[in-house]
Design a protein around this motif. Structure first.
Motif, short mmCIF file in Angstrom:
data_model
loop_
_atom_site.label_atom_id
_atom_site.label_comp_id
_atom_site.label_asym_id
_atom_site.label_seq_id
_atom_site.Cartn_x
_atom_site.Cartn_y
_atom_site.Cartn_z
N SER A 53 0.96 -1.21 -0.15
CA SER A 53 -0.09 -0.05 -0.23
C SER A 53 0.88 1.47 -0.14
O SER A 53 1.90 1.61 0.29
N LEU A 54 0.13 2.55 -0.74
CA LEU A 54 0.99 3.44 -0.37
C LEU A 54 0.29 4.89 0.09
O LEU A 54 -1.40 4.54 0.01
N ASP A 55 0.53 5.09 1.57
CA ASP A 55 -0.80 5.97 1.84
C ASP A 55 -0.73 7.30 1.30
O ASP A 55 -0.55 8.28 0.26
N ALA A 56 -1.49 8.49 2.37
CA ALA A 56 -1.72 9.64 1.07
C ALA A 56 -0.59 10.51 1.33
O ALA A 56 -0.49 11.68 0.01
N GLN A 57 0.71 10.22 2.02
CA GLN A 57 2.24 10.90 1.83
C GLN A 57 3.13 9.91 0.94
O GLN A 57 4.10 9.98 0.23
N ARG A 58 2.20 8.65 -0.05
CA ARG A 58 3.10 8.01 -1.04
C ARG A 58 3.85 7.36 0.24
O ARG A 58 5.13 6.78 -0.97
N TYR A 60 5.46 3.88 1.91
CA TYR A 60 5.29 2.67 0.67
C TYR A 60 4.93 1.87 2.19
O TYR A 60 5.74 1.99 3.68
N HIS A 61 4.57 0.75 2.69
CA HIS A 61 3.68 0.19 3.65
C HIS A 61 3.39 -2.07 2.60
O HIS A 61 2.90 -2.01 1.92
N GLY A 62 4.16 -3.35 3.61
CA GLY A 62 3.92 -3.45 2.67
C GLY A 62 2.91 -4.61 3.19
O GLY A 62 2.92 -5.53 3.67
N ASP A 63 1.71 -4.21 3.11
CA ASP A 63 0.78 -5.19 3.28
C ASP A 63 -0.60 -4.39 2.83
O ASP A 63 -0.68 -3.50 2.21
#
Length: 361
Positions: A53-58, A60-63
């Motif tokens: 996933s990429l959050d609103a600030q781009r 990275y999260h590996g889920d």
């Protein structure tokens, strides 16, 4: 822009070489649709290897934290009347487009999961690593009449990596982007927010199978249309891009929100991906899925046979402009090299490290 997540899937797919395979005596590839009108090539339904996933600030999260559930308004209820301009420009927070992310997020996922890939890390040798959007551009190339593209290719440890390069024309267009286009981008994201979506865009809890990619839904917006001519152009051009984007990863449905000039959604329509071609089947100026897939397969075969030297700093630059063939030039290092040092060093270390000896029981 209101906070939103971006969910990306990492998957694998197989496309057979076109039966009407073209010979390449020179480093160029024609794009005339008539050359690719053969039978549809063998294409195995893609399987998902994982996600991030990429959050609103781009970041990275590996889920799959950014994946949302599809929650449309009741089908027997009133017109949704979503206000797509709500929050613009107060909450509009575009990311810095001068930062070229390339394949970095995808490479990070590969690095984190290289030991868990089917067949082990060696599975990557001979594979092609790229974004879905890059393949979408390849599929639509035989019918594209306005925008060219450039793809940088490097081979590293047997794997072919493809990363898009912003053309001078695309950069000039981006820098001169009028406010209305920025607003339209916001409106597309706002529609996803109303429908509770991420980027692939979301999963539908009502579908019989919860196995990806069959459970995914793609969300789009478009202006409302009133005349047969407007619908005809929509089917010829926009629906082609929607089909290409959704067919490749196996997303079964695209849900479109049609907006009026005031920015309100006035109707919703679901386009099953496998039925999109029916809208242009009898249109002599329409598109053909076989042509799209045969060209894509021909380009990937062309790239695999052209990019022969295994060197992460060596770049084969494939360029195309409407009306012409795909051409190729070779470059080393900046400005075209795109595989980051951290990735190359980590993958090289894996290759050099001796296999671990099992501890005695």
């Amino acid at each position: 822009m209101e906070p939103r997540g971006t969910k990306r899937g990492a998957g694998k797919m197989e496309v057979a070489e076109p039966r009407n395979k073209l010979l390449h005596p020179s480093p160029s590839l024609p794009t005339d649709p008539a050359l690719y009108s053969g039978p549809f090539p063998f294409y195995r339904r893609p399987s998902e290897l994982g996600c991030f996933s990429l959050d609103a600030q781009r970041q990275y999260h590996g889920d799959a934290r950014a994946l949302r559930y599809y929650s449309p308004p009741p089908t027997n209820g009133p017109v949704p009347n979503f206000d797509l301009r709500d929050g613009y420009p107060d909450r509009y927070q575009p990311w810095d487009e001068e930062v070229r992310e390339g394949l970095d997020h995808l490479l990070r996922w590969l690095l984190e999961h290289r030991g868990q890939l089917e067949g082990g890390p060696g599975w990557l040798a001979g594979a092609i690593v790229t974004w879905r959007g890059h393949l979408t551009k390849l599929l639509t190339t035989p019918y594209e009449q306005q925008e060219g593209w450039q793809l940088a290719a490097s081979r590293f440890q047997g794997t072919l990596y493809l990363s898009e390069v912003e053309t001078p024309a695309a950069r000039a267009q981006r820098l001169a982007r009028p406010p209305i286009l920025r607003e339209l981008m916001y409106m597309g994201h706002k529609f996803e927010h109303y429908m509770c979506a991420g980027e692939v865009d979301c999963t539908d809890p009502q579908v019989p199978s919860t196995q990806s990619p069959a459970c995914y839904v793609e969300l789009k917006t478009s202006k409302e249309m009133h005349s047969p001519g407007q619908w005809r152009n929509f089917y010829r051009h926009k629906l082609l891009k929607w089909w290409a984007q959704s067919f490749l990863p196996g997303v079964p449905n695209v849900v479109a929100g049609f907006r009026n000039p005031e920015g309100f959604v006035c109707s919703l329509k679901t386009f099953p991906t496998m039925e999109m071609f029916e809208y242009v089947r009898n249109d002599r100026d329409g598109w053909n899925p076989s042509v799209c897939m045969n060209f894509c397969a021909a380009f990937l075969s062309f790239a695999q046979s052209t990019v022969v030297e295994d060197d992460p700093r060596l770049v084969y630059l494939f360029s195309w402009e409407p009306g012409g063939p795909v051409t190729m030039s070779v470059h080393r290092d900046a400005p075209y090299a795109f595989l980051p040092t951290w990735y190359v060093e980590a993958m090289t270390q894996d290759l050099l490290s001796p296999p671990k000896t099992p501890s005695p029981k």
